[in-house]
Design an enzyme around this catalytic site. Sequence first.
Site, PDB file in Angstrom:
ATOM      1  N   ARG A 121      55.737 110.246  57.329  1.00 56.83           N
ATOM      2  CA  ARG A 121      54.493 110.710  57.434  1.00 56.83           C
ATOM      3  C   ARG A 121      54.363 112.217  57.805  1.00 56.83           C
ATOM      4  NH1 ARG A 121      49.218 108.971  58.240  1.00 56.83           N
ATOM      5  NH2 ARG A 121      49.952 106.777  57.907  1.00 56.83           N
ATOM      6  N   ARG A 173      59.862 108.655  35.510  1.00 59.06           N
ATOM      7  CA  ARG A 173      59.456 107.534  36.182  1.00 59.06           C
ATOM      8  C   ARG A 173      59.574 107.570  37.690  1.00 59.06           C
ATOM      9  NH1 ARG A 173      58.714 106.425  31.404  1.00 59.06           N
ATOM     10  NH2 ARG A 173      59.431 104.612  30.575  1.00 59.06           N
ATOM     11  N   GLU A 208      56.599 110.622  51.636  1.00 62.23           N
ATOM     12  CA  GLU A 208      55.125 110.289  51.529  1.00 62.23           C
ATOM     13  C   GLU A 208      54.129 111.318  52.159  1.00 62.23           C
ATOM     14  OE1 GLU A 208      54.160 106.554  53.438  1.00 62.23           O
ATOM     15  OE2 GLU A 208      55.037 107.475  55.267  1.00 62.23           O
ATOM     16  N   ASP A 226      55.106 107.250  68.466  1.00 66.31           N
ATOM     17  CA  ASP A 226      54.681 108.206  69.234  1.00 66.31           C
ATOM     18  C   ASP A 226      53.061 107.524  69.578  1.00 66.31           C
ATOM     19  OD1 ASP A 226      53.720 108.071  66.511  1.00 66.31           O
ATOM     20  OD2 ASP A 226      53.484 110.470  66.260  1.00 66.31           O
ATOM     21  N   MET A 255      59.558 106.947  53.026  1.00 65.68           N
ATOM     22  CA  MET A 255      58.408 107.082  54.079  1.00 65.68           C
ATOM     23  C   MET A 255      58.896 108.259  55.004  1.00 65.68           C
ATOM     24  SD  MET A 255      57.449 103.033  55.506  1.00 65.68           S
ATOM     25  CE  MET A 255      56.344 102.169  54.574  1.00 65.68           C
ATOM     26  N   ARG A 274      48.598  98.042  65.250  1.00 62.93           N
ATOM     27  CA  ARG A 274      48.298  99.279  65.403  1.00 62.93           C
ATOM     28  C   ARG A 274      47.079  99.613  66.329  1.00 62.93           C
ATOM     29  NH1 ARG A 274      51.749 102.508  62.531  1.00 62.93           N
ATOM     30  NH2 ARG A 274      52.625 101.549  60.749  1.00 62.93           N
ATOM     31  N   GLN A 294      61.965  99.663  52.798  1.00 57.99           N
ATOM     32  CA  GLN A 294      62.528 100.388  53.858  1.00 57.99           C
ATOM     33  C   GLN A 294      62.489  99.912  55.471  1.00 57.99           C
ATOM     34  OE1 GLN A 294      61.796 105.016  53.035  1.00 57.99           O
ATOM     35  NE2 GLN A 294      60.255 103.569  52.012  1.00 57.99           N
ATOM     36  N   ARG A 295      61.577  99.317  55.809  1.00 59.05           N
ATOM     37  CA  ARG A 295      61.427  98.788  57.223  1.00 59.05           C
ATOM     38  C   ARG A 295      61.715  97.255  57.323  1.00 59.05           C
ATOM     39  NH1 ARG A 295      55.421 100.650  58.274  1.00 59.05           N
ATOM     40  NH2 ARG A 295      55.026  98.590  58.410  1.00 59.05           N
TER      41      ARG A 295
HETATM   42  O1  F6P Z   1      55.966 103.590  60.961  1.00 59.20           O
HETATM   43  C1  F6P Z   1      55.645 104.775  60.347  1.00 59.20           C
HETATM   44  C2  F6P Z   1      55.582 104.548  59.034  1.00 59.20           C
HETATM   45  O2  F6P Z   1      57.029 104.007  58.578  1.00 59.20           O
HETATM   46  C3  F6P Z   1      55.262 105.706  58.177  1.00 59.20           C
HETATM   47  O3  F6P Z   1      56.232 106.375  57.701  1.00 59.20           O
HETATM   48  C4  F6P Z   1      54.262 105.173  57.196  1.00 59.20           C
HETATM   49  O4  F6P Z   1      53.287 106.175  56.768  1.00 59.20           O
HETATM   50  C5  F6P Z   1      53.665 104.082  57.977  1.00 59.20           C
HETATM   51  O5  F6P Z   1      54.556 103.599  58.707  1.00 59.20           O
HETATM   52  C6  F6P Z   1      53.010 102.904  56.998  1.00 59.20           C
HETATM   53  O6  F6P Z   1      52.855 101.513  57.625  1.00 59.20           O
HETATM   54  P1  F6P Z   1      51.604 100.566  57.355  1.00 59.20           P
HETATM   55  O7  F6P Z   1      51.768 100.398  56.184  1.00 59.20           O
HETATM   56  O8  F6P Z   1      52.705  99.334  58.069  1.00 59.20           O
HETATM   57  O9  F6P Z   1      50.687 100.853  58.147  1.00 59.20           O
END
Ligand code: F6P
Length: 358
Positions: A171, A282, A222, A103, A169, A72, A290-291
Amino acid sequence: MKKIGVLTGGGDCPGLNAVIRAVVKKSRQYNWDVIGIKNGWKGLINGEMELLTDYSVSGILPKGGTIIGTSRTNPFNNKEDIQRVLDNINKFGLDAIVAIGGDDTLSVAKKLYDMGVPVIGVPKTIDNDLSGTDYTFGFDTAVSIATEAIDRLHTTAESHHRVIVVELMGRHAGWIATMAGIAGGADEILIPEVPFDLDEVCKNLKSRYDRGKKFSIVAVAEGARPKITDTSNEDNVTQSHDIEMGLITQTSEKDDFGHVRLGGIGHYLAKEIEKRMNVETRVTALGHVQRGGTPTAHDRVLATRFGVAAVELIKNNDFGKMVALQGNKIVPVKLEEAVSKTKTVDMDLYEIAKVFFG
Ligand code: F6P
């Protein structure tokens, strides 16, 4: 003969390798070399590159993550970093850069393009919140994983007569929660676009109990927030979570692009729901599951189409664009348009989801 640099930035996402493979294979048709820039913009700052051959991309189509790494890193945080980026583009003789990202990554791509760097963007994010494209790749996979999780949570919630809150997820936009919530039959879906009222949420869930349905599934993104008028959150947030601008976060530390790390809304909600409804509750936070892992067939195809289209734009010297899906066509849109605003959940879709609340 051209030299194309390709990089993946931001959170990883199923389908990144499918794009990289498509860029390499399509470039081969023109006899161009493709250089993998390691770990996003960081690799361009540090000059970390590797030639991507047919062999490098062999077998990567179904593989999750990214073979060239990601980060990042924002080179615009520091003048020297930007100078290094420009120097390395020259030093490695890159004729064009394909930036695969969301983005943040594409806003860097846009700024570089404004400085004269020939850049093409490819829209990546499981969050599906980039403008200019109907869908980003990775989103379909994340929705499939989240839907399966909701299906599984249903059976255990029903057996134990519990409320289960599933934190997903998202944001700035609640696309995953909305789509997986509809697909999985969630009884409440809470998203960043629509601040929630806890009394309302509990009223909906209670009406289920009154009708004899002794379990519920709440899907929450989240980035979802309680309505500002709801001040109860301050009393009930656990010590490990901070509230920033109404968002529940894990730490107040910011990344290079100024984002705090989210997480904790599920725990906050579960605690509140249990207290207000007196029903055992719970939480499951799906997080990076998810990724991870293999992309769906849909994402493999979309990522492949994006990769091929990106090389075609380079062939046409049509820079400063992002390849996008509009309807069933891949079209170029200006990077500027892609990063100008967040693509939030379509409220018509959310209205459909609401039919099934409570
Ligand atoms: O890539 C976006 C995202 O999936 C968001 O939904 C989430 O907040 C963020 O990545 C978390 O990513 P990391 O924990 O890898 O910084």
